[in-house]
Each structure stands twice: as structure tokens, then as C-alpha cells.
Design a protein around this motif. Structure first.
Motif, mmCIF file in Angstrom:
data_model
loop_
_atom_site.group_PDB
_atom_site.id
_atom_site.type_symbol
_atom_site.label_atom_id
_atom_site.label_comp_id
_atom_site.label_asym_id
_atom_site.label_seq_id
_atom_site.Cartn_x
_atom_site.Cartn_y
_atom_site.Cartn_z
ATOM 1 N N THR A 1 1.085 -0.986 -0.321
ATOM 2 C CA THR A 1 0.255 0.009 0.097
ATOM 3 C C THR A 1 0.684 1.097 0.285
ATOM 4 O O THR A 1 1.714 1.488 -0.055
ATOM 5 C CB THR A 1 -0.625 0.317 1.299
ATOM 6 N N ASP A 2 0.699 2.660 -0.251
ATOM 7 C CA ASP A 2 1.242 4.173 -0.735
ATOM 8 C C ASP A 2 0.884 4.803 0.277
ATOM 9 O O ASP A 2 0.123 5.806 0.359
ATOM 10 C CB ASP A 2 0.710 3.914 -1.942
ATOM 11 N N GLU A 3 1.368 4.933 1.794
ATOM 12 C CA GLU A 3 1.091 5.379 3.043
ATOM 13 C C GLU A 3 1.724 6.892 2.611
ATOM 14 O O GLU A 3 0.830 7.805 3.075
ATOM 15 C CB GLU A 3 1.528 5.028 4.126
ATOM 16 N N ILE A 4 2.725 7.045 1.608
ATOM 17 C CA ILE A 4 3.147 7.548 1.781
ATOM 18 C C ILE A 4 2.683 8.779 0.893
ATOM 19 O O ILE A 4 2.005 10.063 0.572
ATOM 20 C CB ILE A 4 5.011 8.136 1.543
ATOM 21 N N THR A 5 2.719 8.263 0.116
ATOM 22 C CA THR A 5 2.226 8.971 -1.360
ATOM 23 C C THR A 5 0.415 9.567 -0.917
ATOM 24 O O THR A 5 0.299 10.840 -0.556
ATOM 25 C CB THR A 5 1.435 8.236 -2.746
ATOM 26 N N LYS B 1 -11.725 -3.945 1.088
ATOM 27 C CA LYS B 1 -13.066 -2.481 0.851
ATOM 28 C C LYS B 1 -11.699 -1.274 1.791
ATOM 29 O O LYS B 1 -11.044 -1.797 2.394
ATOM 30 C CB LYS B 1 -13.755 -3.047 1.687
ATOM 31 N N GLU B 2 -12.238 -0.744 0.642
ATOM 32 C CA GLU B 2 -10.687 0.171 0.579
ATOM 33 C C GLU B 2 -11.674 1.662 1.176
ATOM 34 O O GLU B 2 -12.708 1.684 1.617
ATOM 35 C CB GLU B 2 -10.200 1.094 -0.525
ATOM 36 N N THR B 3 -11.006 3.145 1.551
ATOM 37 C CA THR B 3 -11.281 4.059 2.078
ATOM 38 C C THR B 3 -12.524 4.828 1.236
ATOM 39 O O THR B 3 -13.960 4.972 1.908
ATOM 40 C CB THR B 3 -10.055 4.864 2.563
ATOM 41 N N THR B 4 -12.077 5.114 0.446
ATOM 42 C CA THR B 4 -13.299 5.543 -0.756
ATOM 43 C C THR B 4 -14.376 4.751 -0.600
ATOM 44 O O THR B 4 -15.693 4.969 -1.300
ATOM 45 C CB THR B 4 -13.050 6.105 -2.259
ATOM 46 N N GLU B 5 -14.829 3.182 -0.574
ATOM 47 C CA GLU B 5 -16.015 2.735 -0.010
ATOM 48 C C GLU B 5 -17.067 2.911 1.186
ATOM 49 O O GLU B 5 -17.542 2.663 1.233
ATOM 50 C CB GLU B 5 -15.573 1.385 -0.534
ATOM 51 N N PHE B 6 -16.489 3.326 2.331
ATOM 52 C CA PHE B 6 -16.321 3.056 3.209
ATOM 53 C C PHE B 6 -17.717 4.629 3.487
ATOM 54 O O PHE B 6 -17.525 5.661 2.597
ATOM 55 C CB PHE B 6 -15.824 3.414 4.707
ATOM 56 N N ALA B 7 -18.426 4.602 4.640
ATOM 57 C CA ALA B 7 -19.255 5.877 4.818
ATOM 58 C C ALA B 7 -18.490 7.097 4.705
ATOM 59 O O ALA B 7 -17.217 6.816 5.271
ATOM 60 C CB ALA B 7 -20.730 5.227 5.717
ATOM 61 N N TRP B 8 -18.736 7.924 4.724
ATOM 62 C CA TRP B 8 -18.715 9.351 5.317
ATOM 63 C C TRP B 8 -19.566 9.985 6.113
ATOM 64 O O TRP B 8 -20.356 10.731 5.259
ATOM 65 C CB TRP B 8 -18.571 9.897 3.776
ATOM 66 N N LEU B 9 -19.034 10.454 6.791
ATOM 67 C CA LEU B 9 -19.537 11.618 7.591
ATOM 68 C C LEU B 9 -19.319 12.909 7.094
ATOM 69 O O LEU B 9 -18.004 13.819 7.105
ATOM 70 C CB LEU B 9 -19.453 11.242 9.655
ATOM 71 N N ARG B 10 -20.341 13.818 6.265
ATOM 72 C CA ARG B 10 -20.239 15.084 6.296
ATOM 73 C C ARG B 10 -20.969 16.220 7.217
ATOM 74 O O ARG B 10 -22.007 15.993 7.130
ATOM 75 C CB ARG B 10 -20.134 15.192 5.257
ATOM 76 N N ALA C 1 -7.307 6.733 -0.724
ATOM 77 C CA ALA C 1 -7.502 5.669 -1.953
ATOM 78 C C ALA C 1 -6.161 5.089 -2.151
ATOM 79 O O ALA C 1 -4.906 5.943 -2.332
ATOM 80 C CB ALA C 1 -7.944 6.145 -3.405
ATOM 81 N N GLY C 2 -6.179 4.246 -2.143
ATOM 82 C CA GLY C 2 -4.419 3.425 -1.532
ATOM 83 C C GLY C 2 -4.390 3.113 -0.722
ATOM 84 O O GLY C 2 -2.508 2.642 -0.304
ATOM 85 N N TYR C 3 -4.081 3.969 -0.024
ATOM 86 C CA TYR C 3 -3.385 4.027 2.167
ATOM 87 C C TYR C 3 -4.065 3.153 2.458
ATOM 88 O O TYR C 3 -5.317 2.175 2.376
ATOM 89 C CB TYR C 3 -4.352 5.269 2.653
ATOM 90 N N GLY C 4 -3.580 1.938 2.959
ATOM 91 C CA GLY C 4 -3.543 1.001 4.169
ATOM 92 C C GLY C 4 -3.072 0.561 5.385
ATOM 93 O O GLY C 4 -4.417 0.105 6.384
ATOM 94 N N SER C 5 -2.004 0.772 5.916
ATOM 95 C CA SER C 5 -2.035 1.011 6.845
ATOM 96 C C SER C 5 -1.166 1.983 8.042
ATOM 97 O O SER C 5 -0.270 2.640 7.486
ATOM 98 C CB SER C 5 -1.058 -0.505 7.691
ATOM 99 N N PRO C 6 -1.077 2.432 8.978
ATOM 100 C CA PRO C 6 -2.532 1.565 10.167
ATOM 101 C C PRO C 6 -3.833 2.339 9.902
ATOM 102 O O PRO C 6 -4.160 3.480 9.544
ATOM 103 C CB PRO C 6 -2.199 2.469 11.600
ATOM 104 N N PRO C 7 -5.022 1.492 10.279
ATOM 105 C CA PRO C 7 -6.327 2.203 10.312
ATOM 106 C C PRO C 7 -5.809 3.596 11.038
ATOM 107 O O PRO C 7 -6.381 3.278 11.983
ATOM 108 C CB PRO C 7 -7.620 0.659 10.568
ATOM 109 N N MET C 8 -6.810 4.131 10.318
ATOM 110 C CA MET C 8 -6.920 5.768 10.720
ATOM 111 C C MET C 8 -7.923 6.441 10.630
ATOM 112 O O MET C 8 -9.201 6.040 9.400
ATOM 113 C CB MET C 8 -6.150 6.547 10.461
ATOM 114 N N HIS C 9 -8.825 7.413 12.246
ATOM 115 C CA HIS C 9 -9.832 8.038 11.951
ATOM 116 C C HIS C 9 -9.645 9.507 11.241
ATOM 117 O O HIS C 9 -9.367 10.097 12.188
ATOM 118 C CB HIS C 9 -10.959 8.079 12.620
ATOM 119 N N MET C 10 -9.707 9.680 9.944
ATOM 120 C CA MET C 10 -9.652 11.507 9.338
ATOM 121 C C MET C 10 -10.381 12.018 9.983
ATOM 122 O O MET C 10 -11.972 11.446 9.776
ATOM 123 C CB MET C 10 -9.215 10.918 8.326
#
Length: 444
Positions: free
Chosen positions: A75-79, A150-159, A98-107
Motif C-alpha cells: 500500500t502507499d501511505e506516503i503518497t 474494502k478501501e477508504t473511498t468505499e466506506f461511509a463518510w460523515l459530512r 485511496a491506496g492507503y492501507g495501514s494503520p487504520p485511521m479515523h481521519m
């Protein structure tokens, strides 16, 4: 954009019992500075490395266990973080992960338009059921294997939530939590954050600063009240039970109730669980099960235990009557953790507020003598998005890791007093605020 994140504790790994005949092996050398190198054979399965070969299983696992973890995938956390720094809109910020993997974060983010929001960032394995019958899974069991990710952009988004604010403290997310995991941090800090925000209404920088230094623990207050009632019932110690019953759950340095609770909690855990670290140190377990474990003892055994608890707590409180005399922060260099030599890197000790699950976090194990925080809050930051020059920062230490530098521990007094350094982001603001200029030039 302003943004940050907290570790999500999502379920992104599984232990599998694997067949010995299906393993591969390769030699590895573990190099240790100033010590002997160690050579060992690393065994692997198709699911991941064999974990049961490690010293953590020295008593014998009984099975050959392999660890499957999303962190083993590319996965590509730096990018992702570089894209996040360039994002100018909430949409671009979420897409950056998108493409971020680990560690799981609540942004979490706040946009200059006034929009706030949050989303989980991770690579989550898809498998059923979420809560396994056993910590060790059988690869042949239906639903135990991963069917995809399942990656970041597929989860629910709180706006822009209706309540007008977002909080995060390693806890499950009410808008998406059921699919993320089952072993989260206690909810104490997130609930307290929400409670304080709701109580204040409209927040300013001073209100946020006060919240950052809050040291109240609702679960500790509840356990103290339970223990006070048990001590009264057993006839162990009326004065101790009165102190516990009157405590408001705040771990301020002057608090006698906090010291009484910790002085009683440690011998209580000794009597209930012995030296079993999984129970003694896991606050989430204690807040849920401690009262039931105590009440499950036969009456006579429970009363004997409580009388012993009271006696040991009295002896402890004679030497450490308040939380500040019991809870001490060692200020020093990272090398203060060295055996024998570490004491030469300790600059001093300070009475320190906070506890395991207070907003101002200062984690420690159970103890009825002096205890030093082992992990906790290390920085504070407040920004006003309507003014790019209104940014308050303070570090538990300083801006220089060089021991002896004037900037090594220069912010410790500010941290202890609850003060901040204002850091302007415009050139005009910087010229007005700071009198010294440092120029860094490349080349020789």
C-alpha cells in the motif's frame, strides 16, 4: 483544510491454524547494535509468517499459527499523506487516501468553507463472521478466509453532522462501526469530549484549551463508587469508603480521591487476578467486568479481600495522600529508558494530572506507590480556520532533540501550565510575532 486522525483499532489481521507440511522456510539474520547478531529460520505459510515460532509463544501454542495482516500487502501511505497535504476540498482530501492501507485511521477535517467531517482510512479485509468463535481461525471454516478488500473511498463518510462537531479518540464510529472490528479502545474519552462540547455550546480557543486539559474519568468514578459500597458492606474502612464515594472521578494533582482509588485498585486486582497482566492492565475489561468478578467471590472470601485492600490502601495513602505525589512525570531524553544509565538522562520529576482514559491522557499501570506515566498526550494544537495566524501549539518537550540544547525542554513549563506558542502562517504575522530569523541554505 485542517485535518488530523486517530488510530482506529480496526480488525485488519487474523490468526490461522496452518498445516506444518505446507510451510516454507528461509534463514534471516537479526542485527542488533552493540550486541550479537541473531540467526533464525523464518517460516511462512501461504497466509503469512508463522507467529507461533516467536518467544511470545514460548509456553507452547499447541498449534502452528500464521498471521495474515493487511500490512503485509503493498500500500502507499506516503503518497496518500502527500496528496492529503495538497488537498483543497473535502472530496480531494478523502480521495487522497485511496491506496492507503495501514494503520487504520479515523481521519477528521475542517474546511475553510465551514464544512467538517470524518471517514475511516484503511484497507479492510472482507470476511465473515466479524466476531470469530475463536481467536484462532480454521482456514477450512466457511467465511473464515478473506474474500477481498474494502478501501477508504468505499466506506461511509460523515459530512457536516447535524450536531455541529466531530470527536475522535480511538473509539468505534457510530456511522460505520459494525463493519470495522470488535476490539476498540474504551469510549470514555470520546464521550467526555462530546459531553464537554455540548455543555459549552459555542466553542472558542479558550474553551478548546480547557477541554484538552480535562482529567475526568466517568468509568473510574463509577468503579470507585462500587468499591466504596463494597468496603462499607464488608466493614473494612469507613474513611476510605467515604473518600471513594465523594470522589468526582477527576485526576487532578491535588485529588485525594484519585490517589485513594488507585491505592485500593492495585491490591484489589492482585487479589482477584494475581499476576495475570491481561486483566490487570486492560482498562476496557476492568470497566465492564471488575464489579461482576468481585461479586462472584464467596462472601467470606470477598470480605477478607476487601479488608486486605483497605489495609494496603491506608499504608499507601500515608506516603502518597494525593494524585500528584503518587503520579509523577519523568521529564528527560528518550534515553532515560535505558537500564542503569537511564537515570542520567532524567531532568526531573513533576506531579502530573490525568490517567488512562482521560482526555488529557497519561497512561499507567495499577500501582499503590509512585507510578510514572508510560504513554500519554504529547502535543496540543488549536487552529482557527478564519485566521491563518491563529494557531496554538505546544509540545511536551521542545523543538530540539539534542540534549543540552536551550530548545530541548523549553516548552515543558508551558505544557505544565497549559500555555501555548502561537505560530502564524502568513509572512506578515511571522515578522510581527518573532524577532529572530534563521536561514537554512543547501549545499556546502
Amino acid at each position: 483544510m485542517a485535518w488530523g486522525g486517530t488510530n482506529l483499532h480496526a480488525s485488519v489481521s487474523d490468526l490461522y491454524a496452518v498445516d506444518e507440511t505446507e510451510l516454507s522456510s528461509r534463514p534471516e539474520r537479526l542485527k542488533t547494535r552493540f550486541w550479537f547478531d541473531e540467526e533464525f529460520a523464518l517460516r511462512e505459510s501461504a497466509l503469512g509468517p508463522v507467529l507461533s515460532d516467536s518467544e511470545a509463544f514460548r509456553d507452547g501454542a499447541g498449534e502452528t499459527l500464521a498471521l495474515r495482516w493487511t500490512g503485509h500487502r503493498p500500500t502507499d501511505e506516503i503518497t496518500a499523506l502527500l496528496r492529503a497535504n495538497r488537498a483543497a476540498t473535502p472530496e480531494a482530501f478523502r480521495q487522497a487516501f485511496a491506496g492507503y492501507g495501514s494503520p487504520p485511521m479515523h481521519m477528521l477535517y475542517a474546511h475553510v468553507s465551514g464544512e467538517i467531517g470524518a471517514f475511516p482510512a484503511m484497507l479492510l479485509p472482507e470476511r465473515e463472521p466479524m466476531v470469530p468463535r475463536d481467536l484462532v481461525r480454521d482456514p477450512d471454516e466457511p467465511g473464515a478466509m478473506w474474500s477481498g478488500f474494502k478501501e477508504t473511498t468505499e466506506f461511509a463518510w460523515l459530512r457536516d453532522p447535524e450536531r455541529g462537531y466531530v470527536v475522535s479518540a480511538n473509539t468505534p464510529l457510530d456511522y460505520v462501526q459494525d463493519e470495522l472490528g470488535y476490539a476498540f479502545a474504551p469510549p470514555d474519552r470520546a464521550r467526555r469530549l462530546a459531553e464537554l462540547v455540548e455543555a459549552v455550546g459555542e466553542l472558542d480557543a479558550g474553551g478548546v484549551a480547557a477541554i484538552q486539559r480535562d482529567v475526568a474519568s466517568a468509568s473510574a468514578e463509577k468503579l470507585a463508587a462500587m468499591l466504596a459500597e463494597e468496603l462499607r458492606r464488608s466493614g473494612a474502612d469507613g474513611k476510605l469508603s467515604d473518600t471513594l464515594a465523594a470522589w468526582d472521578g477527576r485526576y487532578g494533582v491535588e485529588s485525594r480521591g484519585a490517589a485513594a482509588f488507585e491505592a485500593a485498585l492495585s491490591p484489589l486486582l492482585d487479589g482477584l487476578y494475581g499476576e495475570e497482566p491481561g486483566y490487570r492492565s486492560e482498562w476496557n475489561y476492568l470497566r465492564v467486568f471488575l464489579a461482576d468478578d468481585l461479586s462472584a467471590l464467596p462472601d467470606a472470601e470477598r470480605d477478607d479481600l476487601l479488608r486486605g485492600v483497605a489495609e494496603k490502601a491506608r499504608a499507601s495513602l500515608a506516603d502518597h495522600p494525593d494524585w500528584g505525589s503518587m503520579h509523577r512525570l519523568r521529564v528527560g531524553h528518550i534515553l532515560k529508558g535505558l537500564p542503569v544509565l537511564g537515570r542520567f538522562f532524567v531532568l526531573g520529576e513533576e506531579p502530573y494530572p490525568g490517567s488512562r482514559e482521560t482526555i488529557f491522557k497519561a497512561s499507567h499501570g495499577p500501582s499503590r506507590s509512585v507510578v510514572h506515566p508510560t504513554y500519554g498526550a504529547q502535543s496540543r494544537h488549536i487552529s482557527d480556520l478564519s485566521d491563518p495566524d491563529a494557531n496554538r501549539f505546544v509540545l511536551m518537550g521542545g523543538q530540539d532533540g539534542w540534549l543540552g540544547s536551550a530548545d530541548f525542554d523549553g516548552q515543558v513549563p508551558l505544557w505544565l501550565r497549559g500555555e501555548y506558542v502561537n505560530v502564524p502562517l502568513t509572512e506578515a504575522g511571522a515578522r510581527e510575532t518573532f524577532s529572530r530569523r534563521m536561514e537554512l541554505r543547501g549545499g556546502r
